[in-house]
Design a protein around this motif. Sequence first.
Motif, PDB file in Angstrom:
ATOM      1  N   SER A 222       0.842  -1.190   0.000  1.00 21.66           N
ATOM      2  CA  SER A 222       0.000   0.000   0.000  1.00 21.66           C
ATOM      3  C   SER A 222       0.879   1.242   0.000  1.00 21.66           C
TER       4      SER A 222
ATOM      5  N   SER B  37      -0.326   8.563  -1.950  1.00 23.05           N
ATOM      6  CA  SER B  37      -0.980   8.067  -3.160  1.00 23.05           C
ATOM      7  C   SER B  37      -1.639   9.193  -3.950  1.00 23.05           C
TER       8      SER B  37
ATOM      9  N   GLY C  86      -0.027   8.259  10.538  1.00 24.78           N
ATOM     10  CA  GLY C  86      -0.118   7.314   9.442  1.00 24.78           C
ATOM     11  C   GLY C  86      -0.797   7.843   8.202  1.00 24.78           C
ATOM     12  N   ALA C  87      -1.115   9.140   8.186  1.00 24.90           N
ATOM     13  CA  ALA C  87      -1.811   9.713   7.031  1.00 24.90           C
ATOM     14  C   ALA C  87      -0.876  10.000   5.863  1.00 24.90           C
ATOM     15  N   GLY C  88       0.439   9.949   6.100  1.00 29.02           N
ATOM     16  CA  GLY C  88       1.400  10.207   5.027  1.00 29.02           C
ATOM     17  C   GLY C  88       1.994  11.596   5.034  1.00 29.02           C
TER      18      GLY C  88
ATOM     19  N   SER D  85      -5.606  11.772   4.636  1.00 27.79           N
ATOM     20  CA  SER D  85      -6.121  10.532   5.220  1.00 27.79           C
ATOM     21  C   SER D  85      -5.643   9.371   4.372  1.00 27.79           C
ATOM     22  N   GLU D  86      -4.969   8.411   5.003  1.00 24.44           N
ATOM     23  CA  GLU D  86      -4.510   7.198   4.334  1.00 24.44           C
ATOM     24  C   GLU D  86      -3.712   7.510   3.059  1.00 24.44           C
ATOM     25  N   GLY D  87      -2.830   8.494   3.168  1.00 21.11           N
ATOM     26  CA  GLY D  87      -1.935   8.816   2.071  1.00 21.11           C
ATOM     27  C   GLY D  87      -2.515   9.682   0.978  1.00 21.11           C
ATOM     28  N   ARG D  88      -3.731  10.115   1.127  1.00 26.70           N
ATOM     29  CA  ARG D  88      -4.394  10.931   0.102  1.00 26.70           C
ATOM     30  C   ARG D  88      -4.858  12.268   0.672  1.00 26.70           C
TER      31      ARG D  88
END
Length: 357
Positions: A17, A21, A40-42, A209-212
């Motif tokens: 993952s 992203s 952990g959001a990137g 959020s979550e890399g985006r």
Amino acid sequence: MSIIVKQLTRRFSPGGSPAVSDVSFQAPAGAITSLLGPSGAGKSTLLRLICGLEVPDVGRVLIDGLDCTALPVQKRNVGVVFQSYALFRHMTVRENIAFGLNVRRLPRDEVEARVDEMLRLVQLEALGSRHPGQLSGGQRQRVAFARALAIRPRVLLLDEPFGALDTRVREELREWLHELHERTGLTTLLVTHDQQEALEISQHVVVMSEGRVAQAGSPEDIYDRPASPFVASFIGGASVLRGHVLEGRAALGSLALSVPAAAREGEAVHAFVRPHDIKLARSVSAAGAGERTPFMGRVERFKPVGGFVKVLLRMPSGDEVTVQVPRSEFEALGVVEGDAVRADVLTASVFVGDYAI
């Protein structure tokens, strides 16, 4: 000098993952832009991609119109401040500030003049001969800022610079950073998970959020007009109420709220209500009027927190709602655990559809 990020993606393992992203946004020139999100959001990975400590798998980084994607960190002319200070313990404050200037082989008199200038800027003129171990945490972080600014960077990148400090010092340095930015006008990118910090000192906020990118805009846009259930739940600590569309309204137990015009009868809805956007009353006559629609709840428990009281209400549906009430106002209500109260919703963000919150 603006920072433009175009479709950045970074994976740390093949097929894994992505930590970041397809991220795109623009940090306006001369403004403080906060990268805000949970752990952990990137956010930090994105900052490392911008400063050159990481290389993207896909995408581009432009600083002041220059494509820096393939440039090494030392050629990007960016100032970076980390949470850990990263000062050289064996060097004095002056030597730490001068380090980047000496690496660039500037003339000695120019280095000395620049160090003097930076010490004045960060208000540490009397501490130049001390070592980092002789300074407080707040002072060490100011030295880190001075070292980053000494090289005359095009942009300033800050990775949770106040995260290791106690609340009082963090608040003082937050105000100091605001004043520093007013004096320098330097385009600044700040990584933080502290909502108050981001909303207070930024002119632009990128919620991740979550890399985006979940939403980007002014602090007012992010707070008042959340673009998704995630942003609505993350910003301001909102409670979520679940229901469905009934006769053109969001029916949430005894509570009814407006819904988007395209909502269809029977669709699921989620309403996000922040703790300070609810007013409690003991009776119907004491509650608000007009468009504000009240609901009945039972006081599950409450806890004084400084000048406010945090109240947990349980609705007949089983949903729990957190309310923040000024202490004097709560004492005037005279309620105890188990009492039924009326809650007047002042404002809420309503989204149609099924969501995993």
